[in-house]
Design an enzyme around this catalytic site. Sequence first.
Site, short mmCIF file in Angstrom:
data_model
loop_
_atom_site.label_atom_id
_atom_site.label_comp_id
_atom_site.label_asym_id
_atom_site.label_seq_id
_atom_site.Cartn_x
_atom_site.Cartn_y
_atom_site.Cartn_z
N ARG A 41 -17.97 17.44 -2.95
CA ARG A 41 -16.72 17.92 -3.52
C ARG A 41 -16.10 16.83 -4.42
NH1 ARG A 41 -12.68 21.87 -0.04
NH2 ARG A 41 -12.81 23.50 -1.59
N THR A 94 -7.26 24.21 8.17
CA THR A 94 -6.73 24.53 9.50
C THR A 94 -7.18 25.95 9.88
OG1 THR A 94 -4.69 25.25 8.41
CG2 THR A 94 -4.68 23.05 9.38
N THR A 96 -8.86 29.30 11.85
CA THR A 96 -8.63 29.87 13.18
C THR A 96 -9.69 29.32 14.13
OG1 THR A 96 -7.81 31.86 12.10
CG2 THR A 96 -8.40 32.06 14.43
N GLU A 169 2.94 23.99 1.50
CA GLU A 169 2.65 24.38 0.12
C GLU A 169 2.68 25.91 -0.01
OE1 GLU A 169 2.47 22.53 -2.66
OE2 GLU A 169 2.58 24.61 -3.32
N LEU A 171 1.80 27.51 -3.03
CA LEU A 171 1.06 27.97 -4.22
C LEU A 171 0.15 29.14 -3.88
CD1 LEU A 171 -2.21 27.09 -4.17
CD2 LEU A 171 -1.26 24.87 -4.58
N LYS A 224 6.79 28.39 6.69
CA LYS A 224 5.55 28.57 5.94
C LYS A 224 4.75 29.76 6.46
CE LYS A 224 1.93 28.28 3.58
NZ LYS A 224 1.85 28.77 2.23
N CYS A 280 -5.71 32.36 3.96
CA CYS A 280 -4.53 32.05 4.77
C CYS A 280 -3.79 33.21 5.44
CB CYS A 280 -3.55 31.25 3.93
SG CYS A 280 -4.27 29.67 3.45
P1 NAD Z 1 -10.06 23.48 1.87
O1 NAD Z 1 -11.00 23.81 2.94
O2 NAD Z 1 -10.30 23.96 0.47
O3 NAD Z 1 -9.92 21.89 1.76
C1 NAD Z 1 -9.75 21.04 2.85
C2 NAD Z 1 -10.53 19.76 2.57
O4 NAD Z 1 -10.23 18.81 3.60
C3 NAD Z 1 -12.06 19.91 2.59
O5 NAD Z 1 -12.59 19.51 1.34
C4 NAD Z 1 -12.52 19.01 3.74
O6 NAD Z 1 -13.74 18.35 3.49
C5 NAD Z 1 -11.39 18.01 3.81
N1 NAD Z 1 -11.27 17.32 5.10
C6 NAD Z 1 -11.22 17.86 6.34
N2 NAD Z 1 -11.04 16.91 7.27
C7 NAD Z 1 -10.99 15.73 6.61
C8 NAD Z 1 -10.80 14.38 7.02
N3 NAD Z 1 -10.60 14.08 8.29
N4 NAD Z 1 -10.81 13.41 6.09
C9 NAD Z 1 -10.98 13.73 4.78
N5 NAD Z 1 -11.14 14.98 4.32
C10 NAD Z 1 -11.13 15.98 5.23
O7 NAD Z 1 -8.63 23.97 2.37
P2 NAD Z 1 -7.37 24.41 1.47
O8 NAD Z 1 -7.54 25.80 0.99
O9 NAD Z 1 -7.08 23.32 0.49
O10 NAD Z 1 -6.24 24.45 2.59
C11 NAD Z 1 -5.74 23.28 3.18
C12 NAD Z 1 -4.49 23.62 3.96
O11 NAD Z 1 -3.48 24.14 3.06
C13 NAD Z 1 -4.67 24.72 5.02
O12 NAD Z 1 -3.85 24.41 6.12
C14 NAD Z 1 -4.15 25.97 4.34
O13 NAD Z 1 -3.65 26.89 5.27
C15 NAD Z 1 -3.03 25.43 3.49
N6 NAD Z 1 -2.72 26.22 2.28
C16 NAD Z 1 -3.74 26.72 1.52
C17 NAD Z 1 -3.43 27.42 0.35
C18 NAD Z 1 -4.51 27.98 -0.53
O14 NAD Z 1 -4.18 28.67 -1.48
N7 NAD Z 1 -5.79 27.74 -0.27
C19 NAD Z 1 -2.09 27.56 -0.06
C20 NAD Z 1 -1.09 27.00 0.74
C21 NAD Z 1 -1.41 26.33 1.91
C1 UGA Z 2 -0.92 33.36 -0.51
C2 UGA Z 2 0.59 33.27 -0.78
O1 UGA Z 2 0.92 34.17 -1.85
C3 UGA Z 2 1.00 31.85 -1.15
O2 UGA Z 2 2.41 31.76 -1.30
C4 UGA Z 2 0.54 30.91 -0.02
O3 UGA Z 2 0.85 29.58 -0.37
C5 UGA Z 2 -0.94 31.05 0.18
O4 UGA Z 2 -1.27 32.43 0.51
C6 UGA Z 2 -1.46 30.25 1.36
O5 UGA Z 2 -0.72 29.84 2.21
O6 UGA Z 2 -2.68 30.09 1.33
P1 UGA Z 2 -3.10 33.50 -2.01
O7 UGA Z 2 -3.79 33.81 -0.72
O8 UGA Z 2 -3.67 32.47 -2.89
O9 UGA Z 2 -1.59 33.06 -1.72
O10 UGA Z 2 -3.01 34.82 -2.88
P2 UGA Z 2 -2.01 36.08 -2.96
O11 UGA Z 2 -1.66 36.30 -4.36
O12 UGA Z 2 -0.91 36.00 -2.00
O13 UGA Z 2 -2.99 37.26 -2.53
C7 UGA Z 2 -3.49 37.38 -1.22
C8 UGA Z 2 -4.23 38.69 -1.08
O14 UGA Z 2 -3.34 39.80 -1.16
C9 UGA Z 2 -5.28 38.92 -2.18
O15 UGA Z 2 -6.43 39.49 -1.62
C10 UGA Z 2 -4.60 39.88 -3.13
O16 UGA Z 2 -5.49 40.67 -3.87
C11 UGA Z 2 -3.79 40.72 -2.15
N1 UGA Z 2 -2.61 41.36 -2.78
C12 UGA Z 2 -1.61 40.61 -3.32
C13 UGA Z 2 -2.53 42.75 -2.80
O17 UGA Z 2 -3.44 43.45 -2.30
N2 UGA Z 2 -1.43 43.33 -3.36
C14 UGA Z 2 -0.42 42.61 -3.91
O18 UGA Z 2 0.56 43.23 -4.41
C15 UGA Z 2 -0.51 41.21 -3.88
#
Ligand code: NAD
Ligand code: UGA
Length: 478
Positions: A41, A94, A96, A169, A171, A224, A280
């Site tokens: 990565r 994080t 399940t 976060e 986003l 969150k 998520c």
């Molecule tokens: P991800 O799996 O894409 O990235 C996590 C990274 O952490 C991996 O690359 C992994 O190798 C690394 N990692 C794990 N343990 C480590 C360690 N001990 N030292 C160094 N690196 C380590 O996950 P993500 O989608 O970025 O999500 C991260 C967190 O943010 C989760 O809790 C998720 O719920 C939250 N979150 C995700 C989104 C999203 O859109 N994906 C949005 C908001 C919040």
């Molecule tokens: C979602 C939240 O929108 C973010 O605020 C949050 O930070 C993030 O989860 C997280 O914690 O990971 P994300 O999963 O990236 O973001 O995407 P969304 O746009 O929320 O869509 C989630 C799912 O719902 C997708 O499969 C999308 O197609 C679906 N969706 C969304 C619908 O079916 N209808 C809608 O009107 C909107």
Amino acid sequence: MPKINKICCIGAGYVGGPTMSVIADRCPNLIVNVVDVNKERIKSWNSINLENLPIYEPGLSSIIVRCRGKNLFFSTNLEANIASADIVFISVNTPTKKKGLGAGQASDLKWVEKCARQVAQFSRGHTIVVEKSTLPVKTAEVIKEILEASQLSIKGENKKSFDVLSNPEFLSEGTAIRDLEEPDRVLIGGENKEAILALTSIYEEWVPDHKILHTNIWSSELAKITANAFLAQRISSINSIAALCEATGANVGEVARAIGSDKRIGSKFLGSGPGFGGSCFKKDILNLVYLSSYFGLSEVANYWESVVKLNYWHQNRISKLIVKKLFGTISSKKICILGFAFKANTNDTRESSAIKICKDLLEEGAILCIHDPKVKKSQIEYDLGKKSINYTYKGVNDSDLDGNWSFSRSIYEAAVGADALVVLTEWEEYSTIDWKMISDKMRKPAWVFDSRSILVKEKIRGIGLNFWRIGDGENNSI
Ligand code: NAD
Ligand code: UGA
């Protein structure tokens, strides 16, 4: 207030990568180090060819060009970068829990715990530790306990000190850069005012003051997962109404427009689709379910669990409906799948409805040809647990191919000989398809299933293709 010069983010994933890129871009005086244990990565983040960045997000590559190697660095050197950081963000996965206590519901905190131990070991002096990952309420207590316990046997000037803050976060993938640059709010939960102000000073570089909210740490953690639960609940609600629309002759788009005009309801997140996916929503709701049960609130747990159950039922409803429309059997029939990502503008497939729906169709013996503009074939192989094959489709008697799938980068090639075409992701390019050309390539009678409501019905029906759209009572389905 401690002066912040260097920050380190543990976890270079979908959150760590874009979040730290925007911080580096907006705070040129700050050194931002993003570290990860995953060497591949990190190599991709450092790749000269921007096509190879590990995640696809509109706007991300131009920030990488501006900041990488100047004040933004990606590396596997956790020790040095934690040691030099004034603030360490924990942004690791994080998921399940798969086994043990709380399996299937609670979040597995083993990666977060490991990070806390790494910070305890490598940090120097005073460090502000920030929870960026989405975590169950009270996780900050666990992190604090690990950090403090590491200091019990240390004496004198080698002793370190820590503050723990929650800064979840919000986003969304596909719009991550815009969401980070213009957030609805930035949430910071904590106890120590100095630490809160230090973290606030970073966001103040580009986020207006009134959008930076300060709460206690538990409210921040709970807010969150509650935000995600509310968003997912809206999707399950509208998808439940979509089924009712199909049964009654109503139209879910019209219903959504009518209810969304009520300011109290609002128009966002009322798009009916193939069910919510993404890494998520399901995970965070199940976490809420687990927490509620843990605190003896079984009615609350059941209420939130129903949002996930409805989503599962809805995905299943779509696969069943496809089988029904194709005369009750799809064995040896070629079905073209348009879109595998969980939503448009991302290459992420985690919990994508396409996985469940494709698995159902393969189980029924269909021969799938899957197209997605950004998802790699190898990712789909991983998600479906099945290698793709190369084949020339010879027709309905080709039963050797039953339950197999191939990958195509061309929509038009994918459609050759297909009995049905199913839109599962709302990629822009699907709304500009030349339907006449597609129709000429499909075997008749042929169906187009639009689970995202992005196609123009008249253009498709007008050239002799059968058309089904989610939540459209004119489908005459069921
Ligand atoms: P991800 O799996 O894409 O990235 C996590 C990274 O952490 C991996 O690359 C992994 O190798 C690394 N990692 C794990 N343990 C480590 C360690 N001990 N030292 C160094 N690196 C380590 O996950 P993500 O989608 O970025 O999500 C991260 C967190 O943010 C989760 O809790 C998720 O719920 C939250 N979150 C995700 C989104 C999203 O859109 N994906 C949005 C908001 C919040
Ligand atoms: C979602 C939240 O929108 C973010 O605020 C949050 O930070 C993030 O989860 C997280 O914690 O990971 P994300 O999963 O990236 O973001 O995407 P969304 O746009 O929320 O869509 C989630 C799912 O719902 C997708 O499969 C999308 O197609 C679906 N969706 C969304 C619908 O079916 N209808 C809608 O009107 C909107």
